[in-house]
Design a protein around this motif. Structure first.
Motif, short mmCIF file in Angstrom:
data_model
loop_
_atom_site.label_atom_id
_atom_site.label_comp_id
_atom_site.label_asym_id
_atom_site.label_seq_id
_atom_site.Cartn_x
_atom_site.Cartn_y
_atom_site.Cartn_z
N LEU A 1 0.83 -1.22 0.00
CA LEU A 1 0.00 0.00 0.00
C LEU A 1 0.86 1.27 0.00
O LEU A 1 0.33 2.38 0.06
CB LEU A 1 -0.91 0.02 1.23
CG LEU A 1 -2.08 -0.98 1.24
CD1 LEU A 1 -2.74 -1.02 2.62
CD2 LEU A 1 -3.11 -0.59 0.18
N GLY A 2 2.17 1.07 -0.03
CA GLY A 2 3.07 2.23 -0.02
C GLY A 2 3.34 2.79 1.36
O GLY A 2 3.86 3.90 1.50
N LEU A 3 2.96 2.01 2.39
CA LEU A 3 3.20 2.45 3.76
C LEU A 3 4.53 1.90 4.25
O LEU A 3 4.82 0.71 4.07
CB LEU A 3 2.08 1.95 4.69
CG LEU A 3 0.67 2.47 4.40
CD1 LEU A 3 -0.35 1.72 5.25
CD2 LEU A 3 0.58 3.96 4.67
N LEU A 4 5.33 2.75 4.85
CA LEU A 4 6.64 2.33 5.35
C LEU A 4 6.58 2.12 6.86
O LEU A 4 5.89 2.86 7.57
CB LEU A 4 7.70 3.40 5.03
CG LEU A 4 7.96 3.64 3.53
CD1 LEU A 4 8.92 4.81 3.36
CD2 LEU A 4 8.50 2.39 2.86
N PRO A 5 7.28 1.10 7.37
CA PRO A 5 7.29 0.88 8.82
C PRO A 5 7.81 2.11 9.55
O PRO A 5 8.73 2.78 9.08
CB PRO A 5 8.26 -0.31 8.99
CG PRO A 5 8.34 -0.95 7.65
CD PRO A 5 8.12 0.14 6.65
N ASP A 6 7.23 2.40 10.71
CA ASP A 6 7.73 3.49 11.53
C ASP A 6 8.54 2.90 12.68
O ASP A 6 8.77 1.68 12.75
CB ASP A 6 6.59 4.37 12.05
CG ASP A 6 5.58 3.61 12.90
OD1 ASP A 6 5.82 2.41 13.19
OD2 ASP A 6 4.57 4.20 13.31
#
Length: 520
Positions: free
Chosen positions: A388-393
């Motif tokens: 989804l284009g979300l990067l781990p924080d």
């Protein structure tokens, strides 16, 4: 001849003026240079006008150039141009030239106007040069220029932002003593600053207590004080301010109610929270998504998950007041109650409701599945998240590191994930370091753990009590007692204490004469 030169001077001035009006600044500069090279005498007024134009066009480098060309000719700017020059230079933070101009003004007996002083003071406060700002104000007063309301507001705001509340209060009292009625900005700066520092009683006394009847307080000030007393756990005082607010013709708004809702839901006072929601609606204040999410949070904290779910589906979704925070709240509560399957099902429903999960959603679920040992589903979720284009924080990275460190001999992979987090520009916090230090100490890799401990110091991160105990425990197990004592000293300097049995081991080691048992 003199008349001829005078006519030429007037012609040059007219040409420069026409170029400026037409916005042809480069042509105006060229003409001014030609005027300087001609037989026409250039006067101080010409430099003032020309430098003023450059300042208005934000051509500060050129303004500086012509200023330094002007000075040897015995010319100077007038007080107005100096003030505008200083104001302009604040935009580009040219502190050296600002100080030079101030000193030049003082030598000439000039003093900048309040506008210039205030812009400079605001810059200094924004740059956390608070002492320098206070020194400028002293000079300003010494030169006969009295601070105005804006000056006081800037200083109070800057001092509160820097955590120097005693100085802020002193300046506030000085301002009130001189007859100034603080404006909205000054009140908000002081109240917010003092409330953040836990000095809500002082914030109340300096505003509502002292200035009641002198000024009209805004909803923002009332709400800040109500929030401050709620944060301090003093709901009775918060409710009293709400009543006073209403009696003074200032009706509580959405923010007022949401602050009180936040307190009630944090304290699991659900009847009071539901009563507040009804009061809001009766008063014509429509609860927003934050209001409902707070109530949702309260229901979940009280473990009333079915009621929370029904409220979200039947009421919040019907009103269009359901967002990712709403889902995250219930998903987290379900995972905490070990209803991971239900949480995952709710997660799958989000897309159909037009709500996209965020990093927090994935982190909650990944942590839950890792805790249950279902790393295959956790891996699937991680792949879905990156898809989804979300990067781990930082929180998700720490969750993965912590899981790997608790899973047998996975410390090498944990180190790799930790390094990947740093390489991605995400700064680890104390919790992140503690997770990896735990794994390394368990794997008897105390030397690597010590490197991490030292890296924390290098990054300006203060180890907490957990860090110290992990490191000292690992060093004791490896019989590196002298190094453990050294870390213990650092721990005590930070105000932390060891458990009794551990400290006894170290004390015995210090007093032991058997040096051979100490491995450095």
């Amino acid at each position: 001849m003199y008349r001829s030169l005078g006519r030429h001077r007037l012609a040059y001035r007219a040409q420069i003026s026409s170029y400026v009006k037409a916005g042809l600044i480069d042509q105006a500069i060229k003409t001014f240079d030609e005027m300087n090279k001609s037989n026409c005498r250039v006067f101080s007024i010409d430099y003032n006008r020309f430098i003023g134009v450059l300042i208005s066009q934000s051509r500060y480098d050129l303004a500086e150039h012509y200023y330094y060309r002007m000075i040897p000719q015995g010319f100077s700017l007038n007080s107005f141009t100096y003030s505008r020059f200083i104001s302009g230079l604040c935009k580009v933070k040219n502190f050296i030239l600002i100080e030079k101009l101030l000193q030049d003004m003082y030598k000439l007996g000039y003093v900048p106007d309040n506008w210039a002083y205030n812009i400079y003071l605001n810059l200094l406060c924004c740059e956390n040069q608070i002492d320098l700002a206070l020194g400028v104000v002293q000079t300003m007063v010494g030169k006969g220029r009295e601070p105005d309301m804006v000056t006081y507001t800037i200083l109070i705001n800057g001092l509160c932002r820097a955590g120097r509340f005693d100085s802020a209060v002193k300046i506030w009292c000085d301002m009130v003593r001189k007859g100034f009625n603080p404006d909205e900005k000054a009140c908000r700066a002081l109240v917010l600053g003092l409330c953040r520092d836990g000095k809500v009683d002082l914030a109340y006394e300096l505003t509502l207590g002292t200035l009641r009847g002198r000024i009209k307080f805004s909803k923002s000030i009332f709400n800040s004080l109500i929030n401050g007393f709620c944060q301090a756990g003093r709901i009775d005082k918060a409710q009293a301010i709400k009543s006073f607010m209403r009696s003074n013709g200032c009706e509580p708004d959405l923010v007022t109610y949401n602050v009180l809702l936040n307190y009630c839901c944090d304290e699991i006072l659900l009847e009071e929270a539901e009563t507040l929601m009804r009061k809001m609606e009766r008063s014509g204040v429509e609860p927003d998504v934050y209001s409902y999410n707070e109530l949702l949070k309260g229901l979940c904290k009280a473990n009333q998950l079915d009621k929370a779910y029904l409220m979200m589906v039947n009421k919040m979704e019907a009103k269009g007041l359901c967002d990712v925070v709403s889902y995250n709240t219930i998903i987290k509560a379900l995972c905490k109650a070990s209803h991971t399957k239900k949480a995952y099902k709710l997660f799958e429903q989000m897309g159909g409701k037009g709500i996209t999960p965020n990093v927090v959603t994935f982190t909650i679920l990944i942590r839950a599945f890792l805790r249950e040992g279902r790393s295959n589903i956790a891996k699937k979720l991680l792949d879905q998240m990156t898809g989804l284009g979300l990067l781990p924080d930082r929180v998700l990275y720490t969750t993965i590191v912590d899981h790997l460190c608790k899973t047998g001999e996975m410390w090498r992979r944990a180190c790799s994930v930790f390094c990947d987090m740093v390489e991605k520009g995400i700064t680890p916090d104390v919790v992140s370091y503690n997770a990896l230090i735990t794994g390394l100490c368990r794997a008897s890799r105390v030397s690597e753990a010590m490197h991490l401990y030292e890296d924390m110091h290098t990054r300006g991160l203060c180890p907490d009590e957990v860090t110290f105990k992990l490191i000292i425990g690992g060093l004791i197990r490896e019989k590196k007692l002298s190094l453990a004592c050294r870390v213990w000293d650092q721990m005590m300097e930070k105000g932390f204490t060891l458990d009794g049995d551990v400290s006894e081991t170290l004390v015995n080691a210090i007093h032991s004469n058997d040096a051979s048992c100490i491995k450095i």
